[in-house]
Design an enzyme around this catalytic site. Structure first.
Site: not given
Ligand code: NAD
Length: 452
Positions: A202-204, A207, A224, A258
C-alpha cells in the site's frame, strides 16, 4: 459502520459488508493460531499438495473471481482474467518451493545446517489495485512455509479476497482467515501479540506507520510501498519496436500499478515520434465498463484517486504543458479518466514529482543524459526503473546510476514468481517472490553439530 463496495464504472453499490470488530479480529487470530499448530506439522511437500489443490480451486472459479474483480476494481474482464492467471501461477510456484535445510558445512569438524521454521500467524494487508494477485503474493509463500495467515483486504475491493478465502477454507479450513475494515481492524490485527509478521502492500505513509506500531515487538515486516518509476529512452532506441511496451508499462491497469512507468524521459531526437506513437495507442483504447465486450480501458478504482489524478492533470494544463488525451465516450458515469500524455511538463510539477497511480504519463525531453539523471533518480522512491535502447556504454551507465529495486532494460513492470521484487528507499522493506521472498516468511535456525 458498514462498508459499501462501489463499482467504479457505475458508482453503484455492489455489496454492503460489516466491518470486523476488535473481538472478531481476535477470534480470527485465535482460529489461525489453532490451525497453525497442525499445519506446521505437515511436511513441506504435503503443504505443496494443498497449495496445488488451492490453485486448482482458483482455476475452477476463474470466471467468478474475474467478474468480482471487474465489479469491485473496474479493470476490463481480460485484464481480470490475467490477474486470476497470475494468482494461479504464483500459487503453483510457491507450492513447489523446497524447505529442506541448507547445508553450510559438512566436514570432519562439523555439520552445519540452516533450518527454516514457520513464524506463526502472519498478518496481510492489501491495497485495491490488484486485489486478488497481491493477496496471493502475501498468502502463498507464508502458507507454504507453514504459517497461518489472516488477511485484511482494502475496503474498496474485498470481494475477490472473500471468495479466495472461501476456496482455501474448503480445502484446508482455518489456515487463512479474513477481517474487514480499515484502521481499527487493521491495527488490531497487526498489533495482536500472536501475529508474528506483517506483510503490507500500500502507500508509504500507511506502511511506515504500521511498521512503527510493531517495531517494539520486533515483528518481522515486509513492506511493498509507493513508487514513482522513471523510464529513460536513449537516442539509439528503436521507437517502432519499443513504443507499445512503453505504453503498456505506463498504462497497465489504468496506471494503477505500484511499479508502473510513471515518468518518461526521452532523448529529444526521439521525442516527437515516441509521443505521437503513445498518443495513437491512447486513442485506440476503448474506454468503458470493464464487463462490456471490447472494452480495453476501465475507470480508476475510487473517487479519491480520481480526484487526485484529475487535479494533477489540471495543474499540468494550468502550467502550459500540452495535455493530450482522447475524448471520453458519452454516457459514462464512473471514475473514468482517458489515458493522458503530458508533453513538456515542468520538472517540479506534481504529476512528475509525485506518484500519480493513475492513467497519466508525463513525457520529458532531454538533451544531456547526465543532467537528466539527476532528476530521474527520485529522492524518496526507488521501486522500479527502466532504460530503453540498444546495447551501448551509455545504456550500461544509466543502468548503473539507477538505484531502484528492479531495473528493466527495454521493459517495465514485468514481475515473475521466481524473480525477487521489492523497493529501495521509501518504496519498501524486504522483498517478495523467488526463494528470497519465500524465506522472509521463515525463522532461521542454525544447527551446528560438532564432530571433533
Ligand atoms: P493505503 O496505504 O491507503 O491502503 C493499503 C491498505 O492499508 C488497505 O487495506 C487499507 O485499508 C489499509 N490501511 C490503511 N490505513 C490503515 C491503518 N491505520 N491500519 C491498518 N491498515 C490500514 O494504500 P492504497 O490506497 O490502498 O494503495 C495505493 C498505494 O499502494 C500506492 O501508493 C501504491 O504505490 C501502493 N502499492 C504498492 C505496491 C507495491 O508492490 N510496491 C503494490 C500496489 C500498491
Amino acid at each position: 459502520m458498514q462498508i459499501d463496495v462501489i463499482n467504479p464504472a457505475t458508482k453503484q453499490v455492489v455489496e454492503t459488508l460489516n466491518r470486523s470488530s476488535v473481538e472478531e479480529v481476535n477470534d480470527a487470530v485465535a482460529t489461525a493460531l489453532q490451525s497453525f499448530e497442525t499445519w506446521r506439522q505437515k511436511t513441506s511437500e504435503e503443504r505443496g499438495v494443498v497449495l496445488h489443490a488451492i490453485a486448482d480451486g482458483i482455476e475452477a472459479s476463474a470466471t467468478e473471481l474475474a467478474n468480482l474483480i471487474v465489479a469491485e476494481q473496474g479493470k476490463p474482464l481480460p485484464v481480470a482474467m490475467m490477474e486470476v492467471g497470475g494468482a494461479v501461477a504464483w500459487t503453483r510456484y510457491n507450492a513447489d518451493l523446497s524447505q529442506a535445510p541448507e547445508v553450510l558445512e559438512d566436514s570432519a569438524d562439523r555439520l552445519v545446517q540452516v533450518h527454516r521454521l514457520p513464524l506463526g500467524v502472519v498478518a496481510s494487508i492489501t491495497p485495491w489495485n490488484w486485489p486478488l494477485m497481491i493477496a496471493i503474493w502475501h498468502i502463498m509463500p507464508a502458507l507454504k512455509a507453514g504459517n497461518a495467515v489472516v488477511i485484511k483486504p482494502s475496503s474498496n475491493t474485498p470481494l475477490s479476497t472473500i471468495k479466495l478465502v472461501d476456496i482455501v477454507s474448503a480445502i484446508e479450513p482455518g489456515i487463512l482467515g479474513i477481517v474487514l475494515g480499515g484502521k481499527i481492524a487493521g491495527e488490531a490485527l497487526v498489533t495482536h501479540p500472536e501475529v508474528k509478521k506483517l506483510v503490507f502492500t500500500g502507500s508509504t505513509p500507511t506502511g511506515t506507520h504500521l511498521a512503527s506500531l510493531i517495531a517494539k515487538d520486533l515483528k518481522k515486516v515486509t513492506l511493498e510501498l509507493g513508487g514513482n518509476d522513471a523510464g529513460i529512452v536513449l537516442a539509439n532506441a528503436d521507437i517502432d519496436k519499443l513504443a507499445s511496451k512503453i505504453y503498456m508499462g505506463a498504462f497497465i491497469n489504468m496506471g494503477q500499478t505500484c511499479a508502473a512507468l510513471k515518468r518518461l524521459y526521452v532523448h529529444r531526437s526521439k521525442y516527437d515520434a515516441l509521443c505521437d506513437a503513445l498518443v495513437d495507442m491512447a486513442k485506440a483504447e476503448v474506454v468503458g465498463n470493464g464487463m462490456e465486450e471490447g472494452v480495453t480501458f476501465g475507470p480508476v478504482q475510487n473517487k479519491n484517486q480520481y480526484d487526485l489524478v484529475t487535479s494533477m492533470i489540471q495543474q499540468a494544463r494550468d502550467s502550459g504543458s500540452e495535455v493530450i488525451a482522447p475524448e471520453l465516450p458519452e454516457g459514462l458515469d464512473g471514475y473514468f479518466i482517458a489515458p493522458t500524455i503530458i508533453k513538456n511538463p515542468p520538472l517540479e510539477l506534481s504529476v512528475v514529482c509525485d506518484e500519480q497511480f493513475g492513467p497519466v504519463l508525463p513525457v520529458i525531453p532531454y538533451d544531456d543524459i547526465k543532467e537528466i539523471m539527476k532528476d530521474a533518480i527520485h529522492k524518496e522512491f526507488a521501486l522500479g526503473g527502466s532504460v530503453w535502447g540498444e546495447e551501448s556504454e551509455e545504456l550500461d551507465w544509466v543502468v548503473g546510476q539507477l538505484d531502484s529495486g528492479t531495473v528493466w532494460i527495454n521493459n517495465h513492470a514485468e514481475v515473475l514468481p521466481h524473480i525477487p521484487f521489492g523497493g529501495n528507499k521509501l518504496s519498501g522493506l524486504g522483498v517478495e517472490f523467488g526463494v528470497e521472498g519465500f524465506l522472509e516468511n521463515t525463522q532461521r535456525k542454525v544447527v551446528s553439530y560438532s564432530r571433533t
